[in-house]
Scaffold this motif. Structure first.
Motif, PDB file in Angstrom:
ATOM      1  N   GLN A  25      83.166  11.753 -15.298  1.00  0.00           N
ATOM      2  CA  GLN A  25      82.927  11.124 -14.006  1.00  0.00           C
ATOM      3  C   GLN A  25      82.772  12.175 -12.915  1.00  0.00           C
ATOM      4  N   LYS A  26      83.662  13.158 -12.973  1.00  0.00           N
ATOM      5  CA  LYS A  26      83.623  14.188 -11.944  1.00  0.00           C
ATOM      6  C   LYS A  26      82.395  15.063 -12.078  1.00  0.00           C
ATOM      7  N   GLN A  27      82.062  15.407 -13.312  1.00  0.00           N
ATOM      8  CA  GLN A  27      80.872  16.231 -13.517  1.00  0.00           C
ATOM      9  C   GLN A  27      79.639  15.505 -13.006  1.00  0.00           C
ATOM     10  N   ARG A  28      79.596  14.217 -13.264  1.00  0.00           N
ATOM     11  CA  ARG A  28      78.481  13.410 -12.800  1.00  0.00           C
ATOM     12  C   ARG A  28      78.380  13.452 -11.276  1.00  0.00           C
ATOM     13  N   LYS A  29      79.542  13.336 -10.646  1.00  0.00           N
ATOM     14  CA  LYS A  29      79.553  13.376  -9.181  1.00  0.00           C
ATOM     15  C   LYS A  29      79.074  14.727  -8.665  1.00  0.00           C
ATOM     16  N   VAL A  30      79.508  15.785  -9.340  1.00  0.00           N
ATOM     17  CA  VAL A  30      79.085  17.123  -8.937  1.00  0.00           C
ATOM     18  C   VAL A  30      77.573  17.239  -9.039  1.00  0.00           C
ATOM     19  N   LEU A  31      77.026  16.826 -10.183  1.00  0.00           N
ATOM     20  CA  LEU A  31      75.584  16.932 -10.385  1.00  0.00           C
ATOM     21  C   LEU A  31      74.824  16.130  -9.328  1.00  0.00           C
ATOM     22  N   ALA A  32      75.275  14.895  -9.099  1.00  0.00           N
ATOM     23  CA  ALA A  32      74.576  14.044  -8.132  1.00  0.00           C
ATOM     24  C   ALA A  32      74.627  14.658  -6.738  1.00  0.00           C
ATOM     25  N   HIS A  33      75.772  15.255  -6.427  1.00  0.00           N
ATOM     26  CA  HIS A  33      75.925  15.841  -5.097  1.00  0.00           C
ATOM     27  C   HIS A  33      75.067  17.081  -4.945  1.00  0.00           C
ATOM     28  N   LEU A  34      75.065  17.918  -5.974  1.00  0.00           N
ATOM     29  CA  LEU A  34      74.220  19.110  -5.921  1.00  0.00           C
ATOM     30  C   LEU A  34      72.752  18.707  -5.863  1.00  0.00           C
ATOM     31  N   THR A  66      76.823  24.767 -19.868  1.00  0.00           N
ATOM     32  CA  THR A  66      75.787  23.879 -20.400  1.00  0.00           C
ATOM     33  C   THR A  66      74.456  24.041 -19.673  1.00  0.00           C
ATOM     34  N   GLU A  67      74.402  25.015 -18.803  1.00  0.00           N
ATOM     35  CA  GLU A  67      73.176  25.388 -18.083  1.00  0.00           C
ATOM     36  C   GLU A  67      72.671  24.319 -17.129  1.00  0.00           C
ATOM     37  N   TRP A  68      73.546  23.387 -16.749  1.00  0.00           N
ATOM     38  CA  TRP A  68      73.137  22.419 -15.744  1.00  0.00           C
ATOM     39  C   TRP A  68      73.212  23.030 -14.343  1.00  0.00           C
ATOM     40  N   VAL A  69      74.201  23.876 -14.163  1.00  0.00           N
ATOM     41  CA  VAL A  69      74.453  24.436 -12.837  1.00  0.00           C
ATOM     42  C   VAL A  69      74.314  25.955 -12.903  1.00  0.00           C
ATOM     43  N   ALA A  70      73.904  26.538 -11.792  1.00  0.00           N
ATOM     44  CA  ALA A  70      73.819  27.994 -11.732  1.00  0.00           C
ATOM     45  C   ALA A  70      74.369  28.464 -10.394  1.00  0.00           C
ATOM     46  N   SER A  71      74.888  29.666 -10.386  1.00  0.00           N
ATOM     47  CA  SER A  71      75.350  30.260  -9.141  1.00  0.00           C
ATOM     48  C   SER A  71      74.146  30.665  -8.318  1.00  0.00           C
ATOM     49  N   MET A  72      74.210  30.433  -7.019  1.00  0.00           N
ATOM     50  CA  MET A  72      73.082  30.738  -6.146  1.00  0.00           C
ATOM     51  C   MET A  72      73.408  31.892  -5.213  1.00  0.00           C
ATOM     52  N   PHE A  86      76.779  27.087  -5.348  1.00  0.00           N
ATOM     53  CA  PHE A  86      76.323  26.603  -6.650  1.00  0.00           C
ATOM     54  C   PHE A  86      75.254  25.536  -6.448  1.00  0.00           C
ATOM     55  N   GLY A  87      74.336  25.514  -7.370  1.00  0.00           N
ATOM     56  CA  GLY A  87      73.278  24.507  -7.300  1.00  0.00           C
ATOM     57  C   GLY A  87      72.804  24.165  -8.694  1.00  0.00           C
ATOM     58  N   LEU A  88      71.950  23.165  -8.796  1.00  0.00           N
ATOM     59  CA  LEU A  88      71.413  22.813 -10.110  1.00  0.00           C
ATOM     60  C   LEU A  88      70.525  23.936 -10.603  1.00  0.00           C
ATOM     61  N   ASN A  89      70.621  24.210 -11.870  1.00  0.00           N
ATOM     62  CA  ASN A  89      69.783  25.214 -12.514  1.00  0.00           C
ATOM     63  C   ASN A  89      68.322  24.754 -12.490  1.00  0.00           C
ATOM     64  N   THR A  90      67.476  25.533 -11.821  1.00  0.00           N
ATOM     65  CA  THR A  90      66.082  25.096 -11.700  1.00  0.00           C
ATOM     66  C   THR A  90      65.208  25.615 -12.844  1.00  0.00           C
ATOM     67  N   LYS A  91      65.811  26.363 -13.742  1.00  0.00           N
ATOM     68  CA  LYS A  91      65.018  26.914 -14.848  1.00  0.00           C
ATOM     69  C   LYS A  91      65.009  25.982 -16.062  1.00  0.00           C
ATOM     70  N   ARG A  92      65.777  24.916 -15.934  1.00  0.00           N
ATOM     71  CA  ARG A  92      65.847  23.963 -17.046  1.00  0.00           C
ATOM     72  C   ARG A  92      65.715  22.539 -16.514  1.00  0.00           C
TER      73      ARG A  92
END
Lengths: 411, 411
Positions: A25-34, A66-72, A86-92
């Motif tokens: 649930q938390k990971q989902r929230k992080v992804l949606a927020h990013l 899992t390569e969903w997120v990357a340091s910016m 941190f932001g979503l990994n744009t290479k995948r």
DNA sequence: CAATGTTAGTTCTGAAATTAATTAACGTTA
DNA sequence: TAACGTTAATTAATTTCAGAACTAACATTG
């Protein structure tokens, strides 16, 4: 979450432990927020999730694994140690957005930050032939090759198209032939492409884009009006796209405005669509020009089928008084229809979208006029009417968002 | 959560620790769940909260300490140890529900399980005089005495009334005089009674009642239609009452259905309200009877103002063909209005509520007729039309629910 | 350039919550 | 009626997490 996952219908979430559930649930929230905010610090995420910083740190670490997120890199700031963004990994995790309309079809590939990494406009019109879909698949595969994207870089496909879209069954009920045999349109396309496919009505995609990234950002109650083959009303309720029970919500175009009007293609008489849709306007102008109407558009007299809504608007911009009159009138009728929707939805903002945007000079005043006339005045006080600022990309952004939010929902 | 707290406007939640926040969130969920479900086992609550049984146990213990929750004894079961059932404590936390209409006013006191522990029907009609509210306060205080409830047993007051209710400011914009000076109606009443006061539009209260405890239970997209002074459309979107930006959503009565119609009290012409509201029907019947219409209602010829909507429906039940015709026609117009709402909201169920219920025999058929004629057929497939099963208590249940959900939201 | 102020992020510790194990309460059945 | 099956609730154990203390990274200032 919503519906319209093309692959799994009623698959229950695997029996997982409480702690696993909370983590996902938390990971989902992080992804949606990013996804909507671009980048974010650990501290931001901690307050968002109501968790401690150490917890969020390990959560984000896992998402980086899992390569969903990357340091910016570090943020810029005045004083103190700079936080890492941190932001979503744009290479995948690229997503294909297919924008189908009655004029043409566009295939886009977008990264997780909604940059268009490839675009192909193809000469394929939405029609009711069953061959449409197979053509689309081959165009899609070609585009994939041209873009140089490998199979596993693309995670999903989003298709926006006009028509009544049955959300649960992912079928298009207006263009029934598109549903190959008894299979749902999305499911069939999914089998062909080997990717999950999400189907969304074009108007709903547009309003979703406006809601997340356009003028309706942060607004809870939004209407967006869009003119195309028909009149589309996009609805945001409590910050989310409103689909209705079957996915048909917002069919403003088929409410009766003229009991003595023309026959609509839906079978009813005098629908708003028969008065002021792009199709109706084109027909009317073509008829008028043919019968000798004085106008700059008369240059098309020998080929009136060349007159489209764009030509009409262009003429108006050149000062053609006939074109201006037509648009004024269309605006008034649109406003009358909108007034009904306002009485029912009590929105805080109305966004004018689509091809209408370029005709704003000519329709806005009469839209407002009609609204004042047909709406209770109390409804007007907290409401604004605005033009889209997204330059036609609202639909794509919305389709991408729809896909991503569905993907996040299934962890 | 929502709005319309009468006392605090924008008071920020006190800066609390993460663990406190989570606990209050969970307690709120427990209370809300017990409120709608009556009783519940620890295991049920654990799965609901995605928590372990030991956690829930201590959580519930704490709620028992604060006398919100009480044990309801063991459940009956087939085999194995019987679980203990927990429910809201019905000996505390009573709520006053004040049902204001243009005919009369009812004051009810209800316990946490929505049993009516006291009821008083008072002869006070909603009008636009500023004295209305002060009368209401004195009636309220009398009722409190009669009911034998002490100050601290009553935790809040809910008022349902017709009109445009500005949610944020808790004012009634239709009956402007009710807003004492510049203060909001609810705030003023709150100061007088020393209790938090929640104000809700009667139609919204009704649909909320239907949604939680009536035929719309479990349904996500609901419309309810109600006829009174005006036509009220109650809307449930994604399982929650839809208020709109200012609280005005659902004003079906003021959409234009007849451009050549009568002047509505709102200032517009030919509103649906001018054709088929209770007020409009009464006026029309009174006129007809006066001018010699043959009907059982002609017994009122010398005192036509005695003819109300109830008399009309009674006459129809006695077979009076004039009354039946009038109701048929009203049903058709209502259906025409509903068809618009259906096209926009795509509901899964429509509930006929209020005084209309007793006229169901005469209006349902023409409502359906109009809907078939003016709605796209795809909208009809997943939709049912039902009569309320709540015997007129939907509004009270809804008002009580509105109050309780707000109280739970502020822990 | 060291001292200081400020914010970020990590390490650590105690508290809290989850899971597992045990005990309790009930009916059924041999 | 005692043994067993079944489900609940409590207790014990282990894990996880929040919060505090501490370290790191930066700018400013004397």
């Amino acid at each position: 979450m919503p519906f319209s996952d093309s692959l799994l219908e009623d698959e229950l979430p695997a029996q997982q432990s409480v702690v696993d559930y909370k983590k996902s649930q938390k990971q989902r929230k992080v992804l949606a927020h990013l996804y909507v905010n671009g980048t974010c610090t650990l501290a931001n995420l901690a307050t968002l999730l109501h968790s401690s910083v150490p917890s969020v740190t390990s959560l984000v670490d896992e998402l980086i694994q899992t390569e969903w997120v990357a340091s910016m890199g570090p943020a810029i700031g005045n004083n103190g140690r700079r936080p890492v963004l941190f932001g979503l990994n744009t290479k995948r995790n690229f997503v294909a957005v297919i924008d189908v309309s009655i004029h043409d079809t566009k295939i886009l590939f977008m990264d997780t930050q909604r940059h268009i990494v490839f675009r192909d406009d193809i000469d394929l019109q939405l029609n009711n032939h069953s061959s449409f879909l197979s053509s689309l698949v081959s165009y899609f595969n070609t585009a994939l090759l041209k873009a140089g994207l490998s199979e596993d870089e693309l995670i999903a496909v989003g298709i926006s198209m006009p028509g009544l879209i049955d959300a649960r069954r992912a079928r298009n009920l207006t263009y029934k032939q598109l549903n190959q045999t008894e299979e749902s349109l999305a499911r069939w396309f999914s089998a062909e492409t080997n990717k999950p496919v999400y189907l969304i009505n074009d108007t709903k995609a547009t309003v979703l884009g406006e809601s997340r990234f356009g003028g309706a950002q942060g607004k809870k109650q939004v209407l967006s009006i869009n003119i195309d083959w028909g009149i589309g009303l996009g609805i945001i309720v409590n910050g989310e796209v409103f689909h209705g029970a079957s996915g048909f919500a917002g069919e403003l175009g088929h409410i009766q405005v003229d009991p003595d009007g023309e026959l609509c293609h839906c079978g009813k008489i005098g629908c708003l669509n028969t008065c002021t849709s792009a199709a109706a306007l084109e027909q009317r102008v073509q008829r008028d020009i043919l019968s000798g109407q004085v106008s700059k558009l008369a240059i098309f007299k020998d080929s009136v089928d060349q007159i489209g809504i764009t030509e009409l608007i262009d003429a108006a911009h050149q000062g053609d008084s006939y074109a201006i009159d037509i648009l004024h009138e269309a605006g008034y009728l649109l406003g009358k229809g909108l007034a009904i929707a306002i009485n029912l939805f009590n929105p805080e903002i109305i966004i004018i979208d689509g091809v209408l945007t370029s005709a704003a000079n000519f329709i806005l005043s009469t839209i407002e006029q009609a609204i004042s006339k047909y709406c209770l005045s109390d409804f007007r006080n907290d409401m604004t009417i605005e033009l889209t600022q997204l330059n036609g990309s609202a639909k794509w952004l919305g389709t991408h968002t729809y896909v991503m939010e569905n993907i996040f929902a299934n962890h």
